[in-house]
Design a protein around this motif. Structure first.
Motif, PDB file in Angstrom:
ATOM      1  N   UNK A  19       0.492   8.649   1.247  1.00 20.25           N
ATOM      2  CA  UNK A  19       1.710   8.723   0.429  1.00 20.25           C
ATOM      3  C   UNK A  19       2.951   8.301   1.204  1.00 20.25           C
ATOM      4  N   UNK A  20       2.923   8.509   2.529  1.00 17.17           N
ATOM      5  CA  UNK A  20       4.081   8.138   3.358  1.00 17.17           C
ATOM      6  C   UNK A  20       4.230   6.626   3.507  1.00 17.17           C
ATOM      7  N   UNK A  21       3.150   5.876   3.266  1.00 21.28           N
ATOM      8  CA  UNK A  21       3.185   4.426   3.509  1.00 21.28           C
ATOM      9  C   UNK A  21       4.203   3.708   2.634  1.00 21.28           C
ATOM     10  N   UNK A  22       4.391   4.171   1.422  1.00 19.73           N
ATOM     11  CA  UNK A  22       5.264   3.462   0.479  1.00 19.73           C
ATOM     12  C   UNK A  22       6.683   3.344   1.014  1.00 19.73           C
ATOM     13  N   UNK A  23       7.300   4.472   1.345  1.00 16.50           N
ATOM     14  CA  UNK A  23       8.680   4.441   1.834  1.00 16.50           C
ATOM     15  C   UNK A  23       8.772   3.716   3.175  1.00 16.50           C
ATOM     16  N   UNK A  24       7.784   3.936   4.040  1.00 16.66           N
ATOM     17  CA  UNK A  24       7.813   3.296   5.357  1.00 16.66           C
ATOM     18  C   UNK A  24       7.738   1.779   5.257  1.00 16.66           C
ATOM     19  N   UNK A  28      10.641  -0.830   6.371  1.00 21.60           N
ATOM     20  CA  UNK A  28      10.416  -1.833   7.414  1.00 21.60           C
ATOM     21  C   UNK A  28      10.438  -3.251   6.859  1.00 21.60           C
ATOM     22  N   UNK A  29       9.944  -3.402   5.646  1.00 21.78           N
ATOM     23  CA  UNK A  29       9.885  -4.752   5.060  1.00 21.78           C
ATOM     24  C   UNK A  29      11.284  -5.311   4.795  1.00 21.78           C
ATOM     25  N   UNK A  30      12.244  -4.420   4.584  1.00 18.43           N
ATOM     26  CA  UNK A  30      13.629  -4.857   4.387  1.00 18.43           C
ATOM     27  C   UNK A  30      14.201  -5.425   5.683  1.00 18.43           C
ATOM     28  N   UNK A 108       4.682   6.832  12.885  1.00 17.26           N
ATOM     29  CA  UNK A 108       5.423   7.649  11.913  1.00 17.26           C
ATOM     30  C   UNK A 108       4.509   8.586  11.131  1.00 17.26           C
ATOM     31  N   UNK A 109       3.284   8.142  10.858  1.00 18.17           N
ATOM     32  CA  UNK A 109       2.377   8.990  10.074  1.00 18.17           C
ATOM     33  C   UNK A 109       1.396   9.760  10.967  1.00 18.17           C
ATOM     34  N   UNK A 110       1.616   9.667  12.285  1.00 20.57           N
ATOM     35  CA  UNK A 110       0.840  10.484  13.205  1.00 20.57           C
ATOM     36  C   UNK A 110      -0.581  10.020  13.451  1.00 20.57           C
ATOM     37  N   UNK A 111      -0.819   8.713  13.347  1.00 17.20           N
ATOM     38  CA  UNK A 111      -2.168   8.202  13.620  1.00 17.20           C
ATOM     39  C   UNK A 111      -2.403   8.183  15.136  1.00 17.20           C
ATOM     40  N   UNK A 112      -3.390   8.929  15.578  1.00 13.03           N
ATOM     41  CA  UNK A 112      -3.707   9.002  17.006  1.00 13.03           C
ATOM     42  C   UNK A 112      -4.823   8.027  17.391  1.00 13.03           C
TER      43      UNK A 112
END
Length: 209
Positions: A19-24, A28-30, A108-112
Motif C-alpha cells: 500500500x505504501x508503494x503508491x505514494x512513494x 519519486x516519479x515527479x 522506505x518500506x523497510x525491505x531488508x
C-alpha cells in the motif's frame, strides 16, 4: 486493492508495504521519471501485479537468490521482494537515477532483503539461483549476458534459470529455446484485459554452456 484477491495470504506487513508503494512512486516519479507519466496511475495493475505474475509461476523457496536485471525503478524486484521476504534480491540497472529510486523505495518500506546497484549486466559477477527481468532485451541476448550469473547449486523445484516478463509475438525470440522454454499467458491467472498477450517466460539455464 484488487490484487489481494490473487494473493489472499499476505501478512499485515506485506499489505502495508504494497500500500505504501503508491505514494512513494508518485512522489519519486515527479522528481525522477522511472514510470511513464501517463502510466503512473496504473501502478498496481501495470507494474506491481504484472511483476507478481512471476509468483504464480514459481514460489521461490527461502534463501533463494534472485538478480533483477535492468530493474528500472524496481520492477519486478521490489514487488517480488515484498512477496518473498526470506529470499534475497539484487537489483541492477545501468541508469543511476533509477537505482536511486529503487533504493529509496526499498528503504522506505523497510525491505531488508534488497540490494540495488548502478551496474550493467555485463559487469555483474555474482551467482544467483534465478535472474528475473521485464522486457529489457531479446531473450537470446539476455541469455548470453546472464548465463555466467546462474548458480550451480539448486534449491527450488524448478531448475535455476531465467524468469522474464514479455509481451506480444515471441515465436522468433523463443525459437532457439523451443525444446526447454515454458511460456505462460498471464491472463490465465489475472483476469484483466491488459494481461492478454503478456507472458511469463521460464527458461532453465545451465552455467556450463
Amino acid at each position: 486493492m484488487d490484487f489481494y484477491n490473487y494473493f489472499p495470504h499476505l501478512t499485515s506487513t506485506q499489505k502495508e508495504q504494497f500500500e505504501a508503494l503508491d505514494a512513494l512512486y508518485h512522489d519519486w516519479n515527479a522528481k525522477i521519471n522511472v514510470i511513464s507519466r501517463k502510466d503512473i496511475d496504473n501502478l498496481y495493475l501495470h507494474h506491481v501485479l504484472h511483476s507478481l505474475a512471476i509468483a504464480y509461476v514459481i514460489r521461490f523457496k527461502p534463501q533463494t537468490t534472485i538478480l533483477d536485471f535492468g530493474t528500472g525503478g524496481g520492477f519486478p524486484g521490489i514487488p517480488l521482494a515484498i512477496m518473498f521476504p526470506e529470499c534475497h534480491f539484487t537489483l541492477i540497472d545501468s541508469t543511476g537515477k533509477k537505482i536511486k529510486v529503487a533504493t529509496e523505495i526499498a528503504n522506505s518500506i523497510g525491505l531488508k532483503n534488497v540490494e540495488a546497484f548502478h551496474r550493467r549486466g555485463e559487469e555483474e559477477k555474482g551467482k544467483f539461483d534465478f535472474v528475473v527481468s521485464r522486457a529489457v532485451m531479446p531473450l537470446p541476448d539476455l541469455v548470453k549476458i546472464v548465463r555466467k550469473n546462474i548458480s550451480k547449486s539448486q534449491r527450488n523445484a524448478l531448475p535455476n534459470g531465467l524468469v522474464v516478463l514479455k509481451g506480444g509475438s515471441l515465436s522468433s525470440e523463443l525459437k532457439p529455446f523451443k525444446k526447454i522454454v515454458e511460456q505462460t499467458e498471464i491472463s490465465t491467472f489475472f483476469d484483466n484485459e491488459w494481461f492478454k498477450e503478456k507472458y511469463v517466460i521460464y527458461l532453465p539455464l545451465s552455467p556450463y554452456k
